[in-house]
Design an enzyme around this catalytic site. Structure first.
Site, PDB file in Angstrom:
ATOM      1  N   GLY A 196      -5.179  26.875 -75.158  1.00  0.00           N
ATOM      2  CA  GLY A 196      -3.891  26.204 -74.999  1.00  0.00           C
ATOM      3  C   GLY A 196      -4.071  24.701 -75.145  1.00  0.00           C
TER       4      GLY A 196
ATOM      5  N   HIS B 193       1.025  20.971 -67.210  1.00  0.00           N
ATOM      6  CA  HIS B 193       0.701  19.706 -67.909  1.00  0.00           C
ATOM      7  C   HIS B 193       1.975  18.910 -68.210  1.00  0.00           C
ATOM      8  CE1 HIS B 193      -3.585  19.512 -68.707  1.00  0.00           C
ATOM      9  NE2 HIS B 193      -3.634  20.727 -69.205  1.00  0.00           N
TER      10      HIS B 193
ATOM     11  N   CYS C 101     -10.042  23.195 -68.444  1.00  0.00           N
ATOM     12  CA  CYS C 101      -9.038  22.303 -69.043  1.00  0.00           C
ATOM     13  C   CYS C 101      -9.741  21.408 -70.044  1.00  0.00           C
ATOM     14  CB  CYS C 101      -8.372  21.461 -67.948  1.00  0.00           C
ATOM     15  SG  CYS C 101      -7.084  20.361 -68.587  1.00  0.00           S
ATOM     16  N   LEU C 102      -9.144  21.289 -71.225  1.00  0.00           N
ATOM     17  CA  LEU C 102      -9.773  20.454 -72.256  1.00  0.00           C
ATOM     18  C   LEU C 102      -9.760  18.986 -71.850  1.00  0.00           C
ATOM     19  CD1 LEU C 102      -8.365  22.249 -75.442  1.00  0.00           C
ATOM     20  CD2 LEU C 102     -10.636  22.486 -74.408  1.00  0.00           C
TER      21      LEU C 102
ATOM     22  N   HIS D  26      -0.442  27.064 -66.814  1.00  0.00           N
ATOM     23  CA  HIS D  26      -1.327  25.890 -66.854  1.00  0.00           C
ATOM     24  C   HIS D  26      -0.738  24.829 -67.800  1.00  0.00           C
ATOM     25  CE1 HIS D  26      -5.611  24.168 -67.257  1.00  0.00           C
ATOM     26  NE2 HIS D  26      -4.962  23.585 -68.263  1.00  0.00           N
ATOM     27  N   GLU D  27      -0.242  25.292 -68.961  1.00  0.00           N
ATOM     28  CA  GLU D  27       0.300  24.342 -69.947  1.00  0.00           C
ATOM     29  C   GLU D  27       1.630  23.744 -69.466  1.00  0.00           C
ATOM     30  OE1 GLU D  27      -1.744  23.418 -72.068  1.00  0.00           O
ATOM     31  OE2 GLU D  27      -3.106  25.107 -71.863  1.00  0.00           O
TER      32      GLU D  27
ATOM     33  N   GLN E  58      -1.665  16.003 -73.423  1.00  0.00           N
ATOM     34  CA  GLN E  58      -3.126  15.930 -73.568  1.00  0.00           C
ATOM     35  C   GLN E  58      -3.530  15.183 -74.836  1.00  0.00           C
ATOM     36  OE1 GLN E  58      -3.605  20.385 -72.737  1.00  0.00           O
ATOM     37  NE2 GLN E  58      -5.467  19.559 -71.863  1.00  0.00           N
TER      38      GLN E  58
HETATM   39  O1  K1U Z   1      -4.710  23.112 -71.390  1.00  0.00           O
HETATM   40  C1  K1U Z   1      -5.902  23.065 -71.617  1.00  0.00           C
HETATM   41  O2  K1U Z   1      -6.578  22.144 -71.213  1.00  0.00           O
HETATM   42  C2  K1U Z   1      -6.568  24.179 -72.390  1.00  0.00           C
HETATM   43  C3  K1U Z   1      -7.250  25.203 -71.504  1.00  0.00           C
HETATM   44  C4  K1U Z   1      -6.247  26.297 -71.201  1.00  0.00           C
HETATM   45  C5  K1U Z   1      -6.584  27.244 -70.089  1.00  0.00           C
HETATM   46  C6  K1U Z   1      -7.842  27.763 -69.912  1.00  0.00           C
HETATM   47  C7  K1U Z   1      -8.097  28.664 -68.898  1.00  0.00           C
HETATM   48  C8  K1U Z   1      -7.096  29.047 -68.065  1.00  0.00           C
HETATM   49  C9  K1U Z   1      -5.846  28.515 -68.229  1.00  0.00           C
HETATM   50  C10 K1U Z   1      -5.589  27.626 -69.254  1.00  0.00           C
HETATM   51  C11 K1U Z   1      -8.453  25.729 -72.251  1.00  0.00           C
HETATM   52  O3  K1U Z   1      -8.323  26.318 -73.259  1.00  0.00           O
HETATM   53  S1  K1U Z   1     -10.014  25.454 -71.557  1.00  0.00           S
HETATM   54  C12 K1U Z   1     -11.118  26.286 -72.666  1.00  0.00           C
HETATM   55  C13 K1U Z   1     -11.082  27.758 -72.554  1.00  0.00           C
HETATM   56  O4  K1U Z   1     -10.559  28.299 -71.598  1.00  0.00           O
HETATM   57  C14 K1U Z   1     -11.660  28.610 -73.613  1.00  0.00           C
HETATM   58  C15 K1U Z   1     -12.416  28.078 -74.625  1.00  0.00           C
HETATM   59  C16 K1U Z   1     -12.941  28.904 -75.602  1.00  0.00           C
HETATM   60  C17 K1U Z   1     -12.724  30.239 -75.585  1.00  0.00           C
HETATM   61  C18 K1U Z   1     -11.982  30.781 -74.564  1.00  0.00           C
HETATM   62  C19 K1U Z   1     -11.448  29.974 -73.584  1.00  0.00           C
HETATM   63 ZN    ZN Z   2      -5.401  21.787 -69.261  1.00  0.00          ZN
END
Ligand code: K1U
Ligand code: ZN
Length: 204
Positions: free
Chosen positions: A77, A172, A126-127, A168-169, A82
Site C-alpha cells: 500500500g 495515513h 510502513c514504508l 492503515h492507508e 507518504q
Molecule cells: O502504507 C505503507 O507504508 C505501506 C505498508 C502497508 C501495510 C503493511 C502491512 C500492514 C498494513 C499495511 C507496506 O506495504 S510495508 C511493506 C510490506 O508490508 C510488504 C512488503 C513486501 C511484501 C509484502 C509486504
Molecule cells: Zn504506512
C-alpha cells in the site's frame, strides 16, 4: 526499477507473455515516475489530508506513480501524504503470490461505511518507518466507499490483510501512523530509531 517488470506489478503477469506485449507494457510502465517516500518523523505525515476535488489527469498520473513507487519499494500500500501530496487517495495491492494476477487498486476520497465486530491482529510495517514492525489490532472486515480513477463511486468489502492495509492507508490520510496505535514507550523507541536513520542518511 524502470525498464523491468517488478515482481507483483500488473506487468508481472506478462512474464510469460509474447515479447511484443511485454515491450508494450514496459514502455507504458517506463512513463511513470518513482516518487520519494517521506520518512517519519515528518510534519507532512501528521496532517489531515484534503479531499480530492476532481479526478483529473494529474490525479491519474499521481496514482500511477504511487503504484510504481509501491511495487518498487516493495510494499502492499501507499498513501499520497507518504509522497508529500496532502490529498485523500491511496493505492494498494495485497496480492503477494507471483502466480496470482496482481490487483492494483486506487481509492480516492475513501470512507469506511461499516466495520466488523471481529478483530484481526497483524504485524504491520510502513514504508515511512522502514524495518520496524509491530502488532496492531483492527476490525477484521471493513466496507469502504471511494471514487475510482473512472470518476465513479465504488463500494466494496475488504477482509483480512486487505482490510488491515486499507485501514492503515486511511489512517495515513488522517495523519495517523501505525505506531500511534502502540504504547508511548514503543512509539518513542521507534521514533528515535527513525531520527537516527534520517541523520545517517543525511550524512551519507
Ligand atoms: O502504507 C505503507 O507504508 C505501506 C505498508 C502497508 C501495510 C503493511 C502491512 C500492514 C498494513 C499495511 C507496506 O506495504 S510495508 C511493506 C510490506 O508490508 C510488504 C512488503 C513486501 C511484501 C509484502 C509486504
Ligand atoms: Zn504506512
Amino acid at each position: 526499477m524502470r525498464g523491468s517488470l517488478p515482481s507483483g506489478a500488473p506487468g508481472a503477469t506478462l512474464k510469460r507473455a509474447h515479447p511484443v506485449a511485454k515491450r508494450i507494457w514496459i514502455a507504458y510502465f517506463s512513463l511513470m515516475t518513482l516518487r520519494s517516500i517521506l520518512i517519519h518523523p515528518d510534519p507532512r505525515l501528521k496532517k489531515v489530508c484534503e479531499p480530492v476535488s476532481a479526478v483529473t489527469p494529474e490525479i491519474g498520473a499521481l496514482a500511477e506513480d504511487m503504484l510504481q513507487t509501491m511495487y518498487d519499494a516493495p510494499g502492499i500500500g501507499l498513501a499520497a501524504p507518504q509522497v508529500g501530496v496532502l490529498q485523500r487517495l491511496f493505492v494498494m495491492d495485497c496480492v503477494k503470490d507471483d502466480d496470482v494476477a496482481a490487483r492494483p487498486m486506487v481509492l480516492i476520497n475513501p470512507e469506511i461505511t461499516w466495520t466488523s465486530e471481529e478483530t484481526n491482529t497483524y504485524e504491520e510495517g510502513c514504508l515511512s518507518i522502514p524495518d520496524q514492525y509491530a502488532e496492531v489490532t483492527r476490525p477484521k472486515t471493513v466496507r469502504m466507499a471511494w471514487l475510482g480513477l473512472d470518476g465513479k463511486s465504488h463500494e466494496d468489502e475488504f477482509d483480512a490483510l486487505w482490510a488491515t492495509c486499507a485501514q492503515h492507508e486511511l489512517d495515513h490520510l488522517n495523519g495517523t501512523l501505525f505506531i500511534d496505535h502502540l504504547g508511548r514507550m514503543k512509539r518513542q523507541m521507534i521514533t528515535r530509531r527513525m531520527e537516527k536513520l534520517k541523520r545517517e542518511r543525511a550524512r551519507a
